[in-house]
Each structure stands twice: as C-alpha cells, then as structure tokens.
Write a protein that holds these residues in place. Structure first.
Motif, PDB file in Angstrom:
ATOM      1  N   LEU A  92     -12.039   1.581   1.818  1.00  0.00           N
ATOM      2  CA  LEU A  92     -11.391   1.739   3.118  1.00  0.00           C
ATOM      3  C   LEU A  92     -11.406   3.183   3.634  1.00  0.00           C
ATOM      4  CD1 LEU A  92      -8.370  -0.679   2.671  1.00  0.00           C
ATOM      5  CD2 LEU A  92     -10.497  -1.068   3.916  1.00  0.00           C
ATOM      6  N   ASP A 120       5.623  -5.525   2.094  1.00  0.00           N
ATOM      7  CA  ASP A 120       5.598  -4.258   2.828  1.00  0.00           C
ATOM      8  C   ASP A 120       6.785  -3.383   2.425  1.00  0.00           C
ATOM      9  OD1 ASP A 120       3.247  -4.812   4.157  1.00  0.00           O
ATOM     10  OD2 ASP A 120       4.222  -5.425   6.024  1.00  0.00           O
ATOM     11  N   PRO A 138      -1.371   4.176   7.225  1.00  0.00           N
ATOM     12  CA  PRO A 138      -1.881   2.811   7.472  1.00  0.00           C
ATOM     13  C   PRO A 138      -3.045   2.448   6.541  1.00  0.00           C
ATOM     14  CG  PRO A 138      -1.499   3.923   9.558  1.00  0.00           C
ATOM     15  CD  PRO A 138      -1.348   4.965   8.469  1.00  0.00           C
ATOM     16  N   ARG A 139      -3.926   3.410   6.270  1.00  0.00           N
ATOM     17  CA  ARG A 139      -5.042   3.133   5.354  1.00  0.00           C
ATOM     18  C   ARG A 139      -4.548   3.004   3.918  1.00  0.00           C
ATOM     19  NH1 ARG A 139      -9.203   7.453   7.913  1.00  0.00           N
ATOM     20  NH2 ARG A 139      -7.481   8.753   7.286  1.00  0.00           N
ATOM     21  N   ARG A 141      -1.598   1.803   2.990  1.00  0.00           N
ATOM     22  CA  ARG A 141      -1.012   0.460   2.910  1.00  0.00           C
ATOM     23  C   ARG A 141      -2.115  -0.602   2.819  1.00  0.00           C
ATOM     24  NH1 ARG A 141       3.782  -1.909   4.469  1.00  0.00           N
ATOM     25  NH2 ARG A 141       4.422  -0.003   5.505  1.00  0.00           N
ATOM     26  N   ALA A 142      -3.144  -0.466   3.655  1.00  0.00           N
ATOM     27  CA  ALA A 142      -4.249  -1.437   3.646  1.00  0.00           C
ATOM     28  C   ALA A 142      -4.960  -1.435   2.292  1.00  0.00           C
ATOM     29  CB  ALA A 142      -5.224  -1.124   4.775  1.00  0.00           C
ATOM     30  N   ALA A 143      -5.150  -0.263   1.703  1.00  0.00           N
ATOM     31  CA  ALA A 143      -5.822  -0.177   0.403  1.00  0.00           C
ATOM     32  C   ALA A 143      -4.974  -0.807  -0.699  1.00  0.00           C
ATOM     33  CB  ALA A 143      -6.153   1.276   0.071  1.00  0.00           C
ATOM     34  N   LYS A 145      -2.869  -3.231  -0.305  1.00  0.00           N
ATOM     35  CA  LYS A 145      -2.968  -4.679  -0.103  1.00  0.00           C
ATOM     36  C   LYS A 145      -4.320  -5.199  -0.568  1.00  0.00           C
ATOM     37  CE  LYS A 145       0.549  -5.298   3.341  1.00  0.00           C
ATOM     38  NZ  LYS A 145       0.954  -6.160   4.421  1.00  0.00           N
ATOM     39  N   GLN A 146      -5.378  -4.461  -0.284  1.00  0.00           N
ATOM     40  CA  GLN A 146      -6.698  -4.878  -0.737  1.00  0.00           C
ATOM     41  C   GLN A 146      -6.757  -4.914  -2.267  1.00  0.00           C
ATOM     42  OE1 GLN A 146     -10.692  -2.591  -0.605  1.00  0.00           O
ATOM     43  NE2 GLN A 146     -10.599  -3.802   1.289  1.00  0.00           N
ATOM     44  N   GLU A 152      -4.510  -8.057   4.797  1.00  0.00           N
ATOM     45  CA  GLU A 152      -3.870  -6.841   5.329  1.00  0.00           C
ATOM     46  C   GLU A 152      -2.623  -7.156   6.150  1.00  0.00           C
ATOM     47  OE1 GLU A 152      -4.738  -2.950   8.041  1.00  0.00           O
ATOM     48  OE2 GLU A 152      -6.426  -3.960   7.109  1.00  0.00           O
ATOM     49  N   GLY A 153      -2.633  -8.210   6.919  1.00  0.00           N
ATOM     50  CA  GLY A 153      -1.489  -8.531   7.758  1.00  0.00           C
ATOM     51  C   GLY A 153      -0.317  -9.150   7.036  1.00  0.00           C
ATOM     52  N   SER A 155       2.875  -9.644   4.662  1.00  0.00           N
ATOM     53  CA  SER A 155       3.919  -8.731   4.163  1.00  0.00           C
ATOM     54  C   SER A 155       4.883  -9.417   3.247  1.00  0.00           C
ATOM     55  CB  SER A 155       4.681  -8.107   5.318  1.00  0.00           C
ATOM     56  OG  SER A 155       5.252  -9.085   6.131  1.00  0.00           O
TER      57      SER A 155
END
Length: 155
Positions: A92, A120, A138-139, A141-143, A145-146, A152-153, A155
């Motif tokens: 990411l 989240d 934001p990146r 958090r996305a990482a 989750k990945q 990604e969405g 929570s």
C-alpha cells in the motif's frame, strides 16, 4: 556486562544498567532500525517488542529487560504476523518519509497478534501512541486491515 536476548540471539552489552535500551540497540549493537524520536515515550518511533508487548525503548533501561525476549524491526519479518504487516505496508506504499514506520510496524504487529481481526476502535487504541508527522494514518489503517485480511471499509 549485561546479556540480553535480542532477535533470538544472546548479546553482551557493556553499558551501565540504567542505559536506555534504544542506545544499546543503536549505538552498541548497530540495530539502527529502531529510531530516536522524542526520548520521552510519546511518539512511538522507538517501539520494540519485549516478550511480545510493544515497548518504548527510549525509556526502558537495559536492566529491566534482562531475561526477556526483545524483538526489533530488523527481525519482525521472521514473525508470520510481522511479515504480513510489512508486506501490507509495502503493497500500500504506507511510508512517506519513513522515519516513524519501524515503530508503526512494531505496534501494528503487536495489535494483530492480540486482535487478529481488529475493529477500527482497536486499531485507533493500539496505534494512538505512534505519531506520523507525514499523516499517513489512513494508509496505516488500510495496511493493518489488509494484513488482518479485512476489507478496508469493514470496522
């Protein structure tokens, strides 16, 4: 002489017992992935794992970690969860300047080991002590989750 278990190896340290672990890692052992940020355990740049717990190395005296397992960013990829976190970080493109990222990866790895599919709110709580001056939250958090295998969405 103090002996510490760092990244699975016994390492002899010839420093006063009250020396912060950060300086033993960086100055005596050459493990410079752990960064100096604030020196007061407020920013998270110096985060390492002590017996699996994310710990600020800048305020942790070496005497306090004798007999404990210390893991630094240099060895986190040997941990399956740590490898997933690092892969997600790279996939990411999380880092901008990169200075805080070792501490971020260490905190995220500890989070996923405790909560394999974090909400989240759990991510916010676990990562709240790690500052990123570039604002890559934001990146990050996305990482996380990945790495957890979450959409990604979700929570």
């Amino acid at each position: 002489m103090i002996t510490l278990n760092i990244n699975g190896k016994s390492r002899k340290i010839n420093l006063p017992a009250d020396t912060p672990l950060l300086w033993a890692l960086r100055d005596q052992l050459g493990l410079t992935g752990t960064k100096y940020g604030c020196g007061m355990a407020l920013c998270g740049a110096c985060t390492v794992h002590i017996d699996g717990e994310p710990t600020r190395a800048c305020v942790t005296p070496i005497a306090a970690v004798v007999g404990k397992k210390i893991v630094t960013i240099e060895a986190i990829e040997q941990d399956q969860t740590g490898k997933k976190v690092q892969d997600a970080w790279l996939n990411l493109g999380v880092p901008q300047c990169g200075y805080c990222q070792a501490g971020q990866v260490m905190a995220a790895t500890a989070l996923l080991k405790q909560h394999p599919q974090p909400s989240d709110a759990e991510i916010d709580k676990a990562m709240s002590g790690n500052l990123c001056r570039c604002g890559t939250y934001p990146r990050i958090r996305a990482a996380i989750k990945q790495a957890a295998g979450l959409p990604e969405g979700q929570s």
